[in-house]
Design a protein around this motif. Structure first.
Motif, short mmCIF file in Angstrom:
data_model
loop_
_atom_site.label_atom_id
_atom_site.label_comp_id
_atom_site.label_asym_id
_atom_site.label_seq_id
_atom_site.Cartn_x
_atom_site.Cartn_y
_atom_site.Cartn_z
N TYR A 1 -33.62 -4.11 -19.50
CA TYR A 1 -32.32 -3.98 -18.84
C TYR A 1 -32.36 -4.45 -17.39
CZ TYR A 1 -29.96 -1.64 -22.69
OH TYR A 1 -29.37 -1.37 -23.89
N PRO B 1 -24.44 -4.42 -22.95
CA PRO B 1 -24.26 -3.79 -21.63
C PRO B 1 -23.64 -4.75 -20.62
CG PRO B 1 -26.54 -4.47 -21.91
CD PRO B 1 -25.86 -4.73 -23.23
N ALA C 1 -29.19 2.66 -18.07
CA ALA C 1 -28.92 1.92 -19.31
C ALA C 1 -29.94 2.26 -20.39
CB ALA C 1 -28.92 0.42 -19.04
N LEU D 1 -29.29 -6.92 -16.87
CA LEU D 1 -28.24 -6.51 -15.93
C LEU D 1 -28.29 -7.26 -14.61
CD1 LEU D 1 -28.33 -2.64 -16.55
CD2 LEU D 1 -26.73 -4.32 -17.51
N LEU E 1 -22.66 -4.73 -16.37
CA LEU E 1 -22.73 -4.03 -15.09
C LEU E 1 -21.83 -4.75 -14.10
CD1 LEU E 1 -24.13 -1.76 -13.43
CD2 LEU E 1 -25.83 -3.47 -12.75
N LEU F 1 -21.38 0.76 -15.27
CA LEU F 1 -22.11 0.32 -16.45
C LEU F 1 -21.28 0.60 -17.69
CD1 LEU F 1 -24.82 -0.60 -17.83
CD2 LEU F 1 -25.44 1.84 -17.85
#
Length: 237
Positions: free
Chosen positions: A145, A3, A112, A149, A5, A14
């Protein structure tokens, strides 16, 4: 999932990738056909497959198809959000890149975690196992997350009298669990509207000097972390 961001044009963006053990031609119907979407997408969806076509969802405002290039790309709006699904071949399978643009930055971990679960379900659908539980803990994913993130950094805003240091944090616990715990805590605590997956907490402090500002940049995240540590362990399960 890898992931990432970022920010673009004032919005949070995202990006998440998932490798699928099926070629793009096999994956494509699951991205556009209502009966296939129902097995993994977070809402029912009926897509008019043309640029400018209407997308009808089971909840939230209807959307519009913004990009379409079968079997490589489909993108559409959903209320104020924008979703983009891109497929590229990868050996005998494919890689799906999801790009989700939205306004609610503090809600990024909820999105996410939700997409992580949805894309795991998509993999099961393609493997011929629709309806099977992916066996994932949404709450644990959410907390992971938050860290991955970078959602634990406070926002520092200059004011007429100095600075405001604030951290807005989406939680997995309901408001009725969180509200009693913030009552009486030092600083300003608010419970603004969040993603709907739990309470949202915002903690802020004012600073008149640079020294106070720098101290608040450490103390505000620490206070929010201490609140999270006080939440019932059972809620994390």
């Amino acid at each position: 999932m890898n992931p990432i961001l970022t920010r673009s044009d004032g919005r949070s963006v995202l990006r998440m990738e998932r490798r699928l053990a099926h070629p793009p031609e096999r994956v494509w119907p699951a991205l556009v056909e209502p009966e296939r979407l129902a097995d993994w997408f977070p809402s029912t969806a009926t897509i008019e497959q043309r640029v400018g076509g209407r997308v009808e969802f089971g909840f939230g405002a209807d959307g519009t198809v913004t990009d379409l290039d079968p079997p490589r790309l489909i993108a559409f709006t959903w209320d104020t959000d924008h979703l983009r699904f891109e497929l590229r071949p990868d050996g005998d399978g494919s890689v799906l890149l999801l790009t989700h643009a939205f306004d609610d930055g503090p809600g990024a971990a909820s999105f996410a975690a939700g997409w992580h679960t949805c894309l795991a379900a998509l993999g099961l659908v393609l493997d011929g196992r629709p309806g099977e539980d992916p066996g994932l803990d949404h709450r644990a994913l959410h907390e992971e997350y938050v860290d991955v993130l970078g959602l634990l950094e406070p926002v520092v805003t200059e004011t007429q009298g100095g600075w405001e240091v604030a951290l807005e944090r989406q939680l997995v616990h309901p408001p009725e669990v969180v509200a009693p715990l913030v009552a009486g805590l030092d600083g300003r605590w608010e419970l603004p509207e969040g993603t709907g997956h739990g309470a949202r907490v915002r903690h802020s402090r004012t600073a008149a000097t640079a020294q106070e500002r720098d101290r608040a940049r450490v103390e505000v995240p620490a206070a929010v972390a201490a609140l999270v540590d006080r939440l019932p362990v059972a809620q994390h399960a």
